[in-house]
Design a protein around this motif. Sequence first.
Motif, PDB file in Angstrom:
ATOM      1  N   GLY A   9       1.033  -1.093   0.071  1.00 45.41           N
ATOM      2  CA  GLY A   9       0.186   0.172   0.105  1.00 45.41           C
ATOM      3  C   GLY A   9       0.426   1.588  -0.231  1.00 45.41           C
ATOM      4  N   LEU A  10       1.946   1.391   1.181  1.00 45.98           N
ATOM      5  CA  LEU A  10       3.059   2.448   0.633  1.00 45.98           C
ATOM      6  C   LEU A  10       3.322   2.582  -0.168  1.00 45.98           C
ATOM      7  CD1 LEU A  10       4.076   4.447   2.478  1.00 45.98           C
ATOM      8  CD2 LEU A  10       5.928   3.085   3.135  1.00 45.98           C
ATOM      9  N   PHE A  11       3.785   1.253  -1.186  1.00 41.29           N
ATOM     10  CA  PHE A  11       4.746   1.503  -2.504  1.00 41.29           C
ATOM     11  C   PHE A  11       3.420   1.833  -3.662  1.00 41.29           C
ATOM     12  CE2 PHE A  11       4.877  -0.324  -6.552  1.00 41.29           C
ATOM     13  CZ  PHE A  11       6.020  -0.034  -7.185  1.00 41.29           C
ATOM     14  N   GLY A  12       2.020   1.694  -3.740  1.00 44.03           N
ATOM     15  CA  GLY A  12       0.354   2.662  -3.950  1.00 44.03           C
ATOM     16  C   GLY A  12       0.918   3.653  -4.151  1.00 44.03           C
ATOM     17  N   ALA A  13       1.136   4.332  -2.896  1.00 43.30           N
ATOM     18  CA  ALA A  13       1.016   5.201  -2.853  1.00 43.30           C
ATOM     19  C   ALA A  13       2.095   6.055  -2.722  1.00 43.30           C
ATOM     20  CB  ALA A  13       0.796   5.530  -0.906  1.00 43.30           C
ATOM     21  N   THR A 155     -16.114   4.472   2.621  1.00 43.07           N
ATOM     22  CA  THR A 155     -15.281   4.905   2.875  1.00 43.07           C
ATOM     23  C   THR A 155     -14.337   4.906   1.437  1.00 43.07           C
ATOM     24  OG1 THR A 155     -15.197   4.852   4.459  1.00 43.07           O
ATOM     25  CG2 THR A 155     -13.083   5.305   4.407  1.00 43.07           C
ATOM     26  N   VAL A 156     -13.172   5.438   1.410  1.00 41.29           N
ATOM     27  CA  VAL A 156     -12.024   5.375   0.687  1.00 41.29           C
ATOM     28  C   VAL A 156     -10.930   5.969   0.642  1.00 41.29           C
ATOM     29  CG1 VAL A 156     -14.022   5.736  -1.878  1.00 41.29           C
ATOM     30  CG2 VAL A 156     -12.434   7.449  -1.236  1.00 41.29           C
ATOM     31  N   ASP A 157     -10.087   5.339   0.024  1.00 45.88           N
ATOM     32  CA  ASP A 157      -8.805   5.589   0.113  1.00 45.88           C
ATOM     33  C   ASP A 157      -7.155   5.768  -0.959  1.00 45.88           C
ATOM     34  OD1 ASP A 157      -5.668   5.318   1.057  1.00 45.88           O
ATOM     35  OD2 ASP A 157      -6.053   4.008   2.400  1.00 45.88           O
ATOM     36  N   ALA A 158      -7.289   7.265  -1.038  1.00 41.39           N
ATOM     37  CA  ALA A 158      -6.972   7.182  -2.315  1.00 41.39           C
ATOM     38  C   ALA A 158      -5.274   7.420  -2.504  1.00 41.39           C
ATOM     39  CB  ALA A 158      -7.112   9.093  -2.634  1.00 41.39           C
ATOM     40  N   PHE A 159      -4.977   7.160  -1.469  1.00 39.63           N
ATOM     41  CA  PHE A 159      -3.313   6.616  -1.418  1.00 39.63           C
ATOM     42  C   PHE A 159      -3.615   5.204  -1.585  1.00 39.63           C
ATOM     43  CE2 PHE A 159      -3.292  10.600   0.287  1.00 39.63           C
ATOM     44  CZ  PHE A 159      -2.041  11.280  -0.227  1.00 39.63           C
ATOM     45  N   GLN A 160      -4.098   4.126  -0.625  1.00 41.79           N
ATOM     46  CA  GLN A 160      -3.652   2.456  -1.375  1.00 41.79           C
ATOM     47  C   GLN A 160      -5.446   1.634  -1.763  1.00 41.79           C
ATOM     48  OE1 GLN A 160      -2.248   0.236   2.402  1.00 41.79           O
ATOM     49  NE2 GLN A 160      -2.658   2.284   3.499  1.00 41.79           N
ATOM     50  N   LEU A 161      -5.668   3.014  -2.538  1.00 42.18           N
ATOM     51  CA  LEU A 161      -6.894   2.300  -3.522  1.00 42.18           C
ATOM     52  C   LEU A 161      -7.380   1.542  -3.081  1.00 42.18           C
ATOM     53  CD1 LEU A 161      -4.159   2.012  -6.563  1.00 42.18           C
ATOM     54  CD2 LEU A 161      -5.662   4.374  -5.143  1.00 42.18           C
ATOM     55  N   GLY A 162      -7.966   1.943  -1.424  1.00 38.52           N
ATOM     56  CA  GLY A 162      -8.901   0.842  -0.675  1.00 38.52           C
ATOM     57  C   GLY A 162     -10.331   1.443  -1.182  1.00 38.52           C
ATOM     58  N   ASN A 187     -29.373  -2.818   8.763  1.00 39.98           N
ATOM     59  CA  ASN A 187     -27.952  -4.353   7.837  1.00 39.98           C
ATOM     60  C   ASN A 187     -27.700  -4.510   7.087  1.00 39.98           C
ATOM     61  OD1 ASN A 187     -27.039  -6.781   9.247  1.00 39.98           O
ATOM     62  ND2 ASN A 187     -28.759  -7.736   8.632  1.00 39.98           N
ATOM     63  N   PRO A 188     -26.459  -3.609   6.394  1.00 43.81           N
ATOM     64  CA  PRO A 188     -26.407  -3.839   4.853  1.00 43.81           C
ATOM     65  C   PRO A 188     -25.146  -4.352   5.068  1.00 43.81           C
ATOM     66  CG  PRO A 188     -24.611  -2.064   6.706  1.00 43.81           C
ATOM     67  CD  PRO A 188     -25.920  -1.776   7.631  1.00 43.81           C
ATOM     68  N   VAL A 189     -24.902  -4.986   3.635  1.00 44.98           N
ATOM     69  CA  VAL A 189     -24.059  -5.926   3.155  1.00 44.98           C
ATOM     70  C   VAL A 189     -22.324  -5.297   3.022  1.00 44.98           C
ATOM     71  CG1 VAL A 189     -23.364  -7.320   1.493  1.00 44.98           C
ATOM     72  CG2 VAL A 189     -25.623  -7.373   2.162  1.00 44.98           C
ATOM     73  N   GLN A 190     -21.819  -5.360   4.486  1.00 48.88           N
ATOM     74  CA  GLN A 190     -20.391  -4.452   4.073  1.00 48.88           C
ATOM     75  C   GLN A 190     -19.270  -5.372   2.649  1.00 48.88           C
ATOM     76  OE1 GLN A 190     -19.965  -1.940   6.116  1.00 48.88           O
ATOM     77  NE2 GLN A 190     -18.512  -1.720   5.223  1.00 48.88           N
ATOM     78  N   LEU A 191     -19.095  -4.267   2.238  1.00 44.61           N
ATOM     79  CA  LEU A 191     -17.800  -4.789   1.138  1.00 44.61           C
ATOM     80  C   LEU A 191     -16.901  -4.214   1.380  1.00 44.61           C
ATOM     81  CD1 LEU A 191     -20.381  -5.056  -2.101  1.00 44.61           C
ATOM     82  CD2 LEU A 191     -20.037  -7.121  -0.258  1.00 44.61           C
ATOM     83  N   ASN A 192     -15.672  -4.672   1.825  1.00 46.34           N
ATOM     84  CA  ASN A 192     -14.386  -4.252   2.107  1.00 46.34           C
ATOM     85  C   ASN A 192     -13.364  -4.576   1.473  1.00 46.34           C
ATOM     86  OD1 ASN A 192     -15.778  -2.658   4.937  1.00 46.34           O
ATOM     87  ND2 ASN A 192     -14.674  -4.406   5.700  1.00 46.34           N
ATOM     88  N   LEU A 193     -13.315  -3.637   0.016  1.00 53.96           N
ATOM     89  CA  LEU A 193     -12.180  -3.932  -0.954  1.00 53.96           C
ATOM     90  C   LEU A 193     -10.878  -3.330  -0.591  1.00 53.96           C
ATOM     91  CD1 LEU A 193     -14.958  -2.844  -4.218  1.00 53.96           C
ATOM     92  CD2 LEU A 193     -14.716  -5.300  -2.627  1.00 53.96           C
ATOM     93  N   GLY A 220     -12.497  -8.388  -1.696  1.00 52.22           N
ATOM     94  CA  GLY A 220     -13.681  -8.019  -0.601  1.00 52.22           C
ATOM     95  C   GLY A 220     -12.485  -9.742   0.185  1.00 52.22           C
ATOM     96  N   GLN A 221     -13.080  -8.431   1.868  1.00 53.04           N
ATOM     97  CA  GLN A 221     -12.896  -9.047   2.563  1.00 53.04           C
ATOM     98  C   GLN A 221     -13.953  -9.839   3.350  1.00 53.04           C
ATOM     99  OE1 GLN A 221     -12.027  -6.407   6.364  1.00 53.04           O
ATOM    100  NE2 GLN A 221     -10.269  -5.980   4.866  1.00 53.04           N
TER     101      GLN A 221
END
Length: 291
Positions: A9-13, A155-162, A187-193, A220-221
């Motif tokens: 992730g750090l490399f990607g950032a 929730t987005v991560d512009a550095f690690q692209l999650g 009670n959502p379906v939680q998609l953590n990519l 997805g987790q």
Amino acid sequence: MSRRSTSRGLFGALATATVFATVTAVGSLSAGIAGATPAAEIPFGGWDSCPIDNPETSTCMDVTVTGGNMKIGKLSVGIPAGAMRIAGGVAYRENPEAEFGFDQVFIPPNDNSRGIYAEPIDIPGGALGIDLPFNNLFGLNKASATVESTSALPTVDAFQLGVKLPVKLKIANPLLGDKCYLGSDSNPVQLNLDVTEYGVLEEVPGFPDTAVVRNTGHTGQPFAVPTASGCGPFGVLNPIVNWRAGLPSSTTSNSLATTSDVYNIGADSLRPQPAGSPEPAAVIAERRPSK
């Protein structure tokens, strides 16, 4: 997060930051190059979803899914290109305890999408699990699933692209009515990519301060999916949907893998300039007619 995923992730950032610096340096030049790719030819939704009127927006981010597969219980659904897109703005708020010294906060577009745009995806076998003659019994057996936003923001991560998506899945079929869902606001379906493979970093021609990471692999987790609700009059068809999909399904029965193109651009490149200044090159490029 494992040491390996953190380092990747750090490399990607760092790689993304390097591309941003390069794009900034050559952006004004590439904007004027004859034959630069006009926005109409760029395969993503454009920057109109970014809330640049919010002064806190620092980065505009667009994740366009180009393919993948979702498995929910007994259902396995292929995700075609363009069927799902996550878009909006990112603000950076100082937090000494965060990994990079700040939190990344998603700012939704100024519409009702809450940052998630999706098209219906056909479910193989339809409502009964088998394809039937006569156009699937004149459409009565046809079924589709559409990813919809909930009251909670992505929730987005512009550095690690999650990307983290609390969603609900709308199941459409002529007999199920318009309120048949898997998951809900409460009670959502939680998609953590998480990123499993970083794609190719490129500049988008004609868009200064911009980078796209193409063919980024997300997985997805583990996630659970609850029973159906609202299917048929007074929910009488909920058991049929639960039987067809194998619901409720535990984390071991579900999976999601996608490939996406991830676009990032500095918000200032899209904002109008002071009176008398030239318009941002990104705006000019986006308005340029296709050839």
